[in-house]
Enzyme design. Structure first.
Site, mmCIF file in Angstrom:
data_model
loop_
_atom_site.group_PDB
_atom_site.id
_atom_site.type_symbol
_atom_site.label_atom_id
_atom_site.label_comp_id
_atom_site.label_asym_id
_atom_site.label_seq_id
_atom_site.Cartn_x
_atom_site.Cartn_y
_atom_site.Cartn_z
ATOM 1 N N LYS A 17 74.892 -53.362 35.673
ATOM 2 C CA LYS A 17 75.807 -52.268 35.345
ATOM 3 C C LYS A 17 75.374 -51.505 34.091
ATOM 4 C CE LYS A 17 79.088 -53.330 38.475
ATOM 5 N NZ LYS A 17 78.632 -54.547 39.163
HETATM 6 C C1 PLP Z 1 78.873 -55.019 40.402
HETATM 7 C C2 PLP Z 1 78.109 -56.203 40.798
HETATM 8 C C3 PLP Z 1 77.734 -56.429 42.130
HETATM 9 C C4 PLP Z 1 78.167 -55.508 43.258
HETATM 10 O O1 PLP Z 1 77.633 -54.204 43.144
HETATM 11 P P1 PLP Z 1 78.349 -52.973 43.876
HETATM 12 O O2 PLP Z 1 77.699 -51.772 43.327
HETATM 13 O O3 PLP Z 1 79.800 -53.059 43.538
HETATM 14 O O4 PLP Z 1 78.123 -53.163 45.343
HETATM 15 C C5 PLP Z 1 76.954 -57.534 42.416
HETATM 16 N N1 PLP Z 1 76.584 -58.383 41.444
HETATM 17 C C6 PLP Z 1 76.921 -58.223 40.160
HETATM 18 C C7 PLP Z 1 76.470 -59.213 39.160
HETATM 19 C C8 PLP Z 1 77.696 -57.122 39.789
HETATM 20 O O5 PLP Z 1 78.039 -56.959 38.510
#
Ligand code: PLP
Length: 458
Positions: free
Chosen positions: A109
Site C-alpha cells: 500500500k
Molecule cells: C490490501 C492488501 C491486499 C489486497 O489488495 P487489493 O488491492 O485490496 O485487492 C492483499 N494483501 C495485503 C497485505 C494487503 O495489504
C-alpha cells in the site's frame, strides 16, 4: 486526459476533480476516457522513479507538469528501503516474486499512498483548500495512509477499521500515530461494514458541503496508477517476451492495476486472482455469479472482503464501457443480492483472469513449505499467491506479488513455521507507544456526527 464514471460514461472530469472526489456523485468509479499506450523500449535503463513518471504522466498531464511529477516521484520513493524499490526475486526457473514491502509500513500500500500524500501536499500548497481524508481499511491501507498524511498541513484524516479484526501490529501502526490531524475509528463490524459507511458518506450532501471529502482507499484512481508502475518494473527486470501475474486480492485494486498495465501495452498473458476463503471473486470468474456472501475471518485479514469495490471497473470494461448496463447490474445486485453475468461477459472475464481460493490450512502449509524448501518467509497474504505459483507449470513466466512483510502477521507465520520470526525494530517498538482511537457502533450516522464535530473544532 479526461475521466468518466462507471455509472455515467458521458462524464468528462479533469484529474484534479477526481483526485479529491474519489467516488463519483453517481455512485460510480472513475476511469480514464481512453488508455494511453506506453512504448516499452522507451522504459529501458530508466530508474523506478523515471519509469513511474512515464506511466503516470499521461493520466495527469492536464494538471501537472512532467518535471513537477518527476520531483514528486523522486521524493516519494527516496526513503524506500531497497535500491530497486520493488525487486524481482527468483524462486526457481520461471517462477518469480515481486517484493513490495520496502515502504514505511511494510506492505504494498505504501507504493501508492506515499505518492498520494505528496500529490495532495503539492496541490494544496497552491490553494486555500482544506481536505478531509476518509477511508476504510482492512489493515494495511489505513496505516499506509496515516503514515503518508500525518502532520501534513490542511489535511485531516479519518480511518475506519473493523474493531479487533486487524492484526495487533496493523492496529498499532495506525493508533500509535498521535498527530492532531489523525483520527482512528474502530467500528463494531467487519471491513465490508466500514466500507459501506464510507461509501454512504461520500454521497451524503451534508458532509460534502461541510468539507472536501477525499477517498484514499483503493477506489482512488491515483492509487491505482501508482500501482501500475511496478507491473512494468517487474517486466523490465524479468527479461521476457510475455509475463503473467498472480495477485493476492481483496478489494481488486492491485490486480486491476495489472489490468491497466495490460491495456497500456504491457504483454501480460493471464492474471491469476488468489483469494482466501472469501471467494466471491472466484465465483464470478468461474461461473459468472456475483452473490452477496458473509465474510470469514482468516489469517489474511487484508483480504477478508466479499464486496470487491474495484471489480466494478472490470465490469464496466467487460461490458464494453457501457454505463447503462453497469447501472442495471448494480440495481439488480442490490435488490436481489445476486447477479448472473451472461456467457459472453463471463468469457471476457476468463480471457484475462483465472482465480483460486486458498483456505487457512493451505496458507499455513504454503508458508511452511516455502520456508523449508526455499528459505523464504512469506506473510499469509503472499502465501495465497505462492500456493498458486507453486502449482504452475514452468513453461511461462509467472510473477507472484509479495504483499506484506511477514512480521506484520507474525502470529500466523510463527504458527506455520513453528518458530518466532525476527521483527524489524520499527515494528516491535510500536508496543511501547501510547494509542489513540475511538470505538464507534456500526452506524453511518454516528461516524458522520463524529467527523462533523472534529472538523468543526479543527
Ligand atoms: C490490501 C492488501 C491486499 C489486497 O489488495 P487489493 O488491492 O485490496 O485487492 C492483499 N494483501 C495485503 C497485505 C494487503 O495489504
Amino acid at each position: 486526459m479526461k475521466y468518466l464514471s462507471t455509472r455515467d460514461d458521458s462524464l468528462s472530469r479533469s484529474f484534479n476533480d477526481i483526485l479529491y472526489q474519489g467516488l463519483s456523485r453517481d455512485g460510480g468509479l472513475y476511469l480514464p476516457q481512453s488508455w494511453p499506450k506506453i512504448d516499452l523500449l522507451s522504459l529501458k535503463n530508466k530508474s523506478y522513479e523515471e519509469v513511474a513518471c512515464e506511466i503516470i504522466f499521461p493520466y495527469v498531464n492536464e494538471n501537472i507538469e512532467k518535471l513537477e511529477l518527476q520531483k514528486i516521484l523522486n521524493e516519494t520513493y527516496a526513503n524506500f528501503n531497497h535500491e530497486k524499490i520493488a525487486p524481482l526475486v527468483k524462486l526457481k526457473n520461471n517462477k518469480f516474486l515481486l517484493e513490495l514491502i520496502y515502504g514505511p509500513t511494510y506492505a504494498f500500500k505504501d507504493y501508492a499512498l506515499q505518492f498520494l500524500g505528496n500529490l495532495f501536499s503539492t496541490s494544496l500548497e497552491m490553494s486555500p483548500k482544506k481536505i478531509t481524508v476518509l477511508g476504510a481499511t482492512s489493515g494495511d491501507t489505513g496505516s499506509a495512509a496515516i503514515h503518508s498524511f500525518k502532520s501534513k498541513k490542511d489535511i485531516n484524516v479519518f480511518i475506519l477499521h473493523p474493531h479487533n479484526k486487524v492484526s495487533p501490529i496493523q492496529q498499532k501502526q495506525m493508533t500509535t500515530v498521535i498527530d492532531k490531524n489523525i483520527f482512528n475509528i474502530a467500528i463494531d463490524g467487519n471491513f465490508d461494514d466500514c466500507q459501506k459507511i464510507v461509501k454512504e458518506l461520500f454521497v451524503d450532501d451534508e458532509i460534502q458541503e461541510s468539507t472536501s471529502l477525499t477517498a484514499v482507499n483503493s477506489i482512488n484512481w491515483a492509487r491505482l496508477i501508482a500501482q501500475v508502475v511496478y507491473y512494468f518494473w517487474a517486466y523490465l527486470q524479468a527479461d521476457t517476451q510475455k509475463i503473467n501475474f498472480i495477485v493476492p486480492s481483496g478489494n481488486f485494486g492491485n490486480i486491476f492495476s495489472a489490468f491497466v498495465a495490460k491495456q497500456m501495452g504491457l504483454p501480460i498473458g493471464h492474471l491469476h486472482i488468489a483469494t482466501n476463503s472469501n471467494d466471491i471473486l472466484k465465483s464470478i470468474v468461474d461461473t459468472g455469479e456475483m452473490k452477496k456472501k458473509s465474510v470469514f475471518q482468516t489469517y489474511s485479514p487484508s483480504m477478508d472482503i466479499q464486496v470487491s469495490s474495484n471489480f466494478e471497473r472490470q465490469i464496466f470494461e467487460s461490458l464494453n464501457r457501457d454505463s447503462k448496463r453497469v447501472n442495471e447490474v448494480f440495481e439488480s445486485f442490490s435488490s436481489k443480492g445476486f447477479y448472473q453475468f451472461d456467457d459472453s461477459v463471463l468469457a471476457k472475464f476468463q480471457q484475462i483472469y483465472k482465480a483460486s481460493s486458498i483456505d487457512d490450512n493451505q496458507t499455513l502449509e504454503t508458508i511452511k513449505h516455502v520456508y523449508e524448501k526455499y528459505n523464504y518467509i512469506a506473510d499469509p497474504h503472499t502465501a495465497t499467491g505462492l500456493k498458486v505459483l507453486l502449482d504452475k507449470k514452468d513453461d511461462e513466466v509467472w510473477v507472484s506479488l509479495v504483499c506484506a512483510h511477514p512480521a506484520k502477521f507474525d502470529n500466523a507465520v510463527n504458527k506455520a513455521i513453528n518458530k518466532e520470526i525476527d521483527i524489524p525494530k520499527e515494528l516491535s517498538n510500536l508496543f511501547d507507544k501510547e494509542e489513540k482511537m475511538t470505538i464507534l457502533p456500526n452506524s453511518t450516522m454516528d461516524v458522520k456526527n463524529f467527523i462533523l464535530e472534529k472538523i468543526s473544532n479543527a
